[in-house]
Design an enzyme around this catalytic site. Structure first.
Site, PDB file in Angstrom:
ATOM      1  N   HIS A 106       0.830  -1.216   0.000  1.00  0.00           N
ATOM      2  CA  HIS A 106       0.000   0.000   0.000  1.00  0.00           C
ATOM      3  C   HIS A 106       0.862   1.264   0.000  1.00  0.00           C
ATOM      4  CE1 HIS A 106      -4.093   1.661   1.488  1.00  0.00           C
ATOM      5  NE2 HIS A 106      -3.422   2.623   0.896  1.00  0.00           N
ATOM      6  N   ASP A 112      -9.335   2.468  -2.950  1.00  0.00           N
ATOM      7  CA  ASP A 112      -8.636   3.307  -1.976  1.00  0.00           C
ATOM      8  C   ASP A 112      -8.683   4.776  -2.414  1.00  0.00           C
ATOM      9  OD1 ASP A 112      -7.144   3.370   0.489  1.00  0.00           O
ATOM     10  OD2 ASP A 112      -5.453   4.074  -0.706  1.00  0.00           O
ATOM     11  N   ASP A 151       0.855   2.472   3.821  1.00  0.00           N
ATOM     12  CA  ASP A 151      -0.030   3.546   3.352  1.00  0.00           C
ATOM     13  C   ASP A 151       0.776   4.850   3.218  1.00  0.00           C
ATOM     14  OD1 ASP A 151      -2.175   4.968   2.426  1.00  0.00           O
ATOM     15  OD2 ASP A 151      -3.311   4.925   4.305  1.00  0.00           O
ATOM     16  N   HIS A 200      -5.525  -0.946   5.569  1.00  0.00           N
ATOM     17  CA  HIS A 200      -5.317  -0.147   6.789  1.00  0.00           C
ATOM     18  C   HIS A 200      -6.402  -0.234   7.870  1.00  0.00           C
ATOM     19  CE1 HIS A 200      -7.852   2.440   4.419  1.00  0.00           C
ATOM     20  NE2 HIS A 200      -6.876   2.949   3.691  1.00  0.00           N
ATOM     21  N   HIS A 259       1.475   5.133  -2.029  1.00  0.00           N
ATOM     22  CA  HIS A 259       1.047   6.177  -2.967  1.00  0.00           C
ATOM     23  C   HIS A 259       2.305   6.833  -3.536  1.00  0.00           C
ATOM     24  CE1 HIS A 259      -3.235   5.963  -1.787  1.00  0.00           C
ATOM     25  NE2 HIS A 259      -2.750   5.664  -0.589  1.00  0.00           N
ATOM     26  N   LEU A 260       2.640   6.456  -4.775  1.00  0.00           N
ATOM     27  CA  LEU A 260       3.851   7.022  -5.394  1.00  0.00           C
ATOM     28  C   LEU A 260       3.574   8.369  -6.063  1.00  0.00           C
ATOM     29  CD1 LEU A 260       5.593   3.866  -6.924  1.00  0.00           C
ATOM     30  CD2 LEU A 260       6.260   5.138  -4.874  1.00  0.00           C
ATOM     31  N   ARG A 261       2.279   8.708  -6.226  1.00  0.00           N
ATOM     32  CA  ARG A 261       1.847  10.045  -6.674  1.00  0.00           C
ATOM     33  C   ARG A 261       2.078  10.372  -8.137  1.00  0.00           C
ATOM     34  NH1 ARG A 261      -1.583  10.425  -2.651  1.00  0.00           N
ATOM     35  NH2 ARG A 261      -0.765  11.196  -0.684  1.00  0.00           N
TER      36      ARG A 261
HETATM   37 ZN   LIG Z   1      -7.111   4.251   2.086  1.00  0.00          ZN
END
Ligand SMILES: [Zn+2]
Length: 441
Positions: free
Chosen positions: A66, A158, A318, A242, A68-70
């Protein structure tokens, strides 16, 4: 995504080798050749270059489901280059990238573009996750089969949690029909509303709107009902992202007691949910703002128990970087999310292993073979023939968290200044060292 394999033949000598996938925990030597594990043995003549790693722990490369590489779209927060550097600095050799980018990863050509960027810039393996709905919308589902064929390892809602019950039923149906793993962000907006932190004494004292902790539990029960209604409770593979609340875990106990419940269910949590409570928001403000939010002491205790007893099988970060300007907007207006790749292992070692909640092999299972099994990927073990993705841990080094030293562009962490024990000494991806002696190469 496969980074270039190393060609070197070498032997890591004298470490405590822990491979939870096969129950190995002993001092041993590990030989690597052509990007793969050649052998693991307690008494065998080393081959190639010998590297003494006595006193350290050698384990399969950590996997983070999980992240977030954006990129694309939010490169001011993070890029594939900086995010994967943060990953290997934190001991991760494989990360799954979340699809809430701009444009979102919601159709095959966008997966292809992402894979191209990964090929150019990533220093670890990156496995894309596809979006469940088109254009982050709330009504039209994506084509799961097409996303899987394009290279996604799972589908998720997500960041844009599906609320509509019929859409949940359709999601469960399509996921079951295609064999897709579905990763659910469990949040019922009727209960979370516009809360910026957990609803409780701290939110009241700070005078900000809070999210009712039941939001997560109710959404989880709804997914189960949707799968049952769609007639796919036995084939829908659901992974709860999460997990943060004691309510959710208690409901789960009742759920698993009932005759029709989802058969393929797995749970994940993140370090902040067992290391911090809503009290951290007083001190760290928006740098302790994430979704789901930090909860109460009882939740922290329940999450720890659930990780220790295997109810929660996966530890993920996350990792959600934001720029300092965005986080400076304050608790009410700043975006949700904190960085986690470079603190995950240290926080988990401190809170779970050094404090006696669980053993080191048990913790490492939640970051290696368990996510590998759920994702259906070949990493997560040191068995001969496996990719030589290896993490080397110095379990006893004491250090303090300094966000300015992060590889990540994001410095938004509530763990700033925290004293931790245990950190990454080396990271090997496909037989190539990318971190050695704690330094990115
Ligand atoms: Zn989430």
């Amino acid at each position: 995504m496969k980074p270039r394999n190393g060609s070197e033949l070498f032997t890591l000598r004298g470490a405590r080798v822990i491979d939870p996938a096969v129950g190995w925990d002993a001092q041993a030597d590990l030989c690597v050749q052509a990007g793969c594990i050649k052998w693991l043995a307690e008494d065998r003549k080393p081959e190639g270059r010998i590297m003494d790693v006595g006193g350290l722990v050698v384990t399969p490369g950590l996997i983070d489901m999980h992240v977030h590489l954006r990129e694309p779209g939010f490169e001011h927060k993070e890029t594939i280059a900086t995010g994967t550097r943060a990953a290997v600095a934190g001991g991760f050799t494989t990360v799954c990238s979340m699809p809430n980018t701009d444009p979102p990863i919601d159709r095959p050509e966008r997966v292809a573009d992402l894979l191209n960027r990964i090929k150019g810039d990533a220093v670890c393996r990156v496995l894309p996750i596809g979006a469940a709905t088109l254009e982050h919308g709330k009504d039209r589902l994506t084509d799961f089969q097409a996303l899987l064929q394009a290279g996604c390892v799972a589908i998720t809602d997500d960041a844009f949690p599906i609320q509509d019950f019929r859409l949940k039923c359709a999601t469960a149906s399509q996921a079951a029909a295609t064999g897709a793993l579905f990763i659910a962000h469990c949040e019922d907006n009727n209960y979370s509303v516009d809360g910026v932190m957990n609803k409780g004494s701290v939110s009241r004292e700070l005078g900000v709107p809070g999210q009712n902790a039941a939001s997560e539990q109710i959404a989880m029960l709804d997914w189960n009902r949707a799968a049952t209604q769609a007639g796919v409770a036995d084939s829908f593979k659901l992974h709860l992202a999460h997990v943060s609340s004691d309510y959710t875990l208690r409901s789960l106990e009742f759920l698993l007691d009932s005759p029709d419940h989802i058969q393929h269910l797995s749970l994940e949590t993140a370090p902040h949910y067992f290391a911090l409570t809503a009290e951290a928001v007083r001190e760290h403000g928006s740098n302790a703002k994430m979704n789901p939010p930090l909860r109460e002491e009882a939740d922290v205790a329940a999450i720890k128990r659930a990780v220790a007893d295997g109810t929660i099988q996966v530890l993920a970060t996350d990792h959600a970087p934001h720029s300092p300007e965005e986080k400076a907007l304050g608790l009410a207006d700043a975006p949700f999310g904190i960085v986690g790749l470079e603190t995950c292992l240290g926080v988990a070692l401190a809170e779970l292993v050094h404090s006696g909640v669980m053993s080191l092999p048990e913790l490492l299972a939640t970051m290696t073979c368990n996510p590998a099994r759920i994702l259906g990927i070949e990493s997560g073990t040191l068995a001969p023939g496996s990719p030589a993705d290896i993490t080397i841990i110095d379990p006893d080094t004491e250090w303090a968290v300094e966000p300015e030293a992060f590889q990540s562009k994001g410095k938004n962490t509530p763990f700033v200044g925290r004293a931790l024990k245990g950190r990454v000494w080396g990271t090997i991806v496909g037989g190539r060292f990318v971190v050695r002696e704690g330094e990115l190469l």
